[in-house]
Design a protein around this motif. Sequence first.
Motif, PDB file in Angstrom:
ATOM      1  N   LEU A   1      -8.418  93.025  81.447  1.00 11.73           N
ATOM      2  CA  LEU A   1      -7.355  93.996  81.162  1.00 11.73           C
ATOM      3  C   LEU A   1      -6.974  94.855  82.365  1.00 11.73           C
ATOM      4  O   LEU A   1      -5.843  95.312  82.460  1.00 11.73           O
ATOM      5  N   ASP A   2      -7.911  95.058  83.278  1.00 13.29           N
ATOM      6  CA  ASP A   2      -7.694  96.059  84.317  1.00 13.29           C
ATOM      7  C   ASP A   2      -7.632  95.537  85.747  1.00 13.29           C
ATOM      8  O   ASP A   2      -7.319  96.318  86.640  1.00 13.29           O
ATOM      9  N   ASP A   3      -7.958  94.286  85.985  1.00 14.78           N
ATOM     10  CA  ASP A   3      -8.061  93.797  87.353  1.00 14.78           C
ATOM     11  C   ASP A   3      -6.870  92.908  87.710  1.00 14.78           C
ATOM     12  O   ASP A   3      -6.818  91.743  87.298  1.00 14.78           O
ATOM     13  N   PRO A   4      -5.913  93.429  88.480  1.00 17.29           N
ATOM     14  CA  PRO A   4      -4.725  92.644  88.829  1.00 17.29           C
ATOM     15  C   PRO A   4      -5.060  91.369  89.605  1.00 17.29           C
ATOM     16  O   PRO A   4      -4.397  90.346  89.438  1.00 17.29           O
ATOM     17  N   ALA A   5      -6.087  91.401  90.446  1.00 17.51           N
ATOM     18  CA  ALA A   5      -6.457  90.209  91.220  1.00 17.51           C
ATOM     19  C   ALA A   5      -6.957  89.107  90.291  1.00 17.51           C
ATOM     20  O   ALA A   5      -6.637  87.923  90.482  1.00 17.51           O
ATOM     21  N   TYR A   6      -7.725  89.473  89.296  1.00 16.26           N
ATOM     22  CA  TYR A   6      -8.232  88.499  88.321  1.00 16.26           C
ATOM     23  C   TYR A   6      -7.075  87.874  87.545  1.00 16.26           C
ATOM     24  O   TYR A   6      -6.998  86.656  87.394  1.00 16.26           O
ATOM     25  N   ARG A   7      -6.156  88.703  87.094  1.00 10.03           N
ATOM     26  CA  ARG A   7      -4.983  88.187  86.366  1.00 10.03           C
ATOM     27  C   ARG A   7      -4.143  87.291  87.270  1.00 10.03           C
ATOM     28  O   ARG A   7      -3.621  86.272  86.823  1.00 10.03           O
ATOM     29  N   HIS A   8      -4.030  87.648  88.531  1.00 15.28           N
ATOM     30  CA  HIS A   8      -3.286  86.830  89.482  1.00 15.28           C
ATOM     31  C   HIS A   8      -3.952  85.457  89.630  1.00 15.28           C
ATOM     32  O   HIS A   8      -3.274  84.429  89.625  1.00 15.28           O
ATOM     33  N   ASP A   9      -5.285  85.444  89.762  1.00 17.59           N
ATOM     34  CA  ASP A   9      -6.009  84.173  89.896  1.00 17.59           C
ATOM     35  C   ASP A   9      -5.793  83.287  88.676  1.00 17.59           C
ATOM     36  O   ASP A   9      -5.561  82.083  88.802  1.00 17.59           O
ATOM     37  N   LEU A  10      -5.869  83.871  87.493  1.00 21.69           N
ATOM     38  CA  LEU A  10      -5.634  83.092  86.269  1.00 21.69           C
ATOM     39  C   LEU A  10      -4.205  82.588  86.198  1.00 21.69           C
ATOM     40  O   LEU A  10      -3.961  81.423  85.869  1.00 21.69           O
ATOM     41  N   GLY A  11      -3.257  83.457  86.506  1.00 19.68           N
ATOM     42  CA  GLY A  11      -1.851  83.058  86.488  1.00 19.68           C
ATOM     43  C   GLY A  11      -1.566  81.955  87.483  1.00 19.68           C
ATOM     44  O   GLY A  11      -0.813  81.016  87.202  1.00 19.68           O
ATOM     45  N   ALA A  12      -2.192  82.047  88.663  1.00 19.81           N
ATOM     46  CA  ALA A  12      -1.996  81.020  89.689  1.00 19.81           C
ATOM     47  C   ALA A  12      -2.615  79.694  89.262  1.00 19.81           C
ATOM     48  O   ALA A  12      -2.065  78.625  89.526  1.00 19.81           O
ATOM     49  N   TYR A  13      -3.756  79.746  88.578  1.00 20.90           N
ATOM     50  CA  TYR A  13      -4.419  78.523  88.121  1.00 20.90           C
ATOM     51  C   TYR A  13      -3.584  77.805  87.059  1.00 20.90           C
ATOM     52  O   TYR A  13      -3.373  76.605  87.123  1.00 20.90           O
ATOM     53  N   TYR A  14      -3.129  78.538  86.081  1.00 25.65           N
ATOM     54  CA  TYR A  14      -2.411  77.943  84.954  1.00 25.65           C
ATOM     55  C   TYR A  14      -0.914  77.790  85.184  1.00 25.65           C
ATOM     56  O   TYR A  14      -0.259  76.998  84.519  1.00 25.65           O
ATOM     57  N   GLY A  15      -0.351  78.564  86.080  1.00 24.59           N
ATOM     58  CA  GLY A  15       1.093  78.566  86.277  1.00 24.59           C
ATOM     59  C   GLY A  15       1.591  77.445  87.168  1.00 24.59           C
ATOM     60  O   GLY A  15       0.811  76.654  87.707  1.00 24.59           O
ATOM     61  N   PRO A  16       2.893  77.367  87.337  1.00 27.27           N
ATOM     62  CA  PRO A  16       3.494  76.365  88.214  1.00 27.27           C
ATOM     63  C   PRO A  16       2.913  76.478  89.619  1.00 27.27           C
ATOM     64  O   PRO A  16       2.742  77.569  90.138  1.00 27.27           O
TER      65      PRO A  16
END
Length: 122
Positions: A98-113
């Motif tokens: 919920l709070d870590d933008p870097a973690y969300r970025h890593d997940l988004g980069a893994y699953y995203g285009p």
Amino acid sequence: MSEHVWSYRSTAGHVAGTELTGYKVEATDGGIGKVDKHSDEVGDAYLVVDTGVWIFGKEVLLPAATVVRIDVDDRKVYVERTKEQIKDAPEFHREKHLDDPAYRHDLGAYYGPGGPFGGPMA
């Protein structure tokens, strides 16, 4: 990373406010577990899936755009990833999601285009 990875596809059949906890989750090649937690907040939607014994009780966080269909009658959520792709995803960190933008970025980069298993995001 595409910001759309954190939004449900318009064709998924998601209705805001639908309680998905307990729904079975189906990858393209079979069941992977059940929804333990979810968010349908606009631009921040996701599923936390408890994989049970499949990968030794690991929890995974799936951005909402991986959901291709929700079947309310059968209580199932279908995602556009294989079991292996989900198993190899970045580890879920309950305290960071919920709070870590870097973690969300890593997940988004893994699953995203453009990610290793990213597919088209509607």
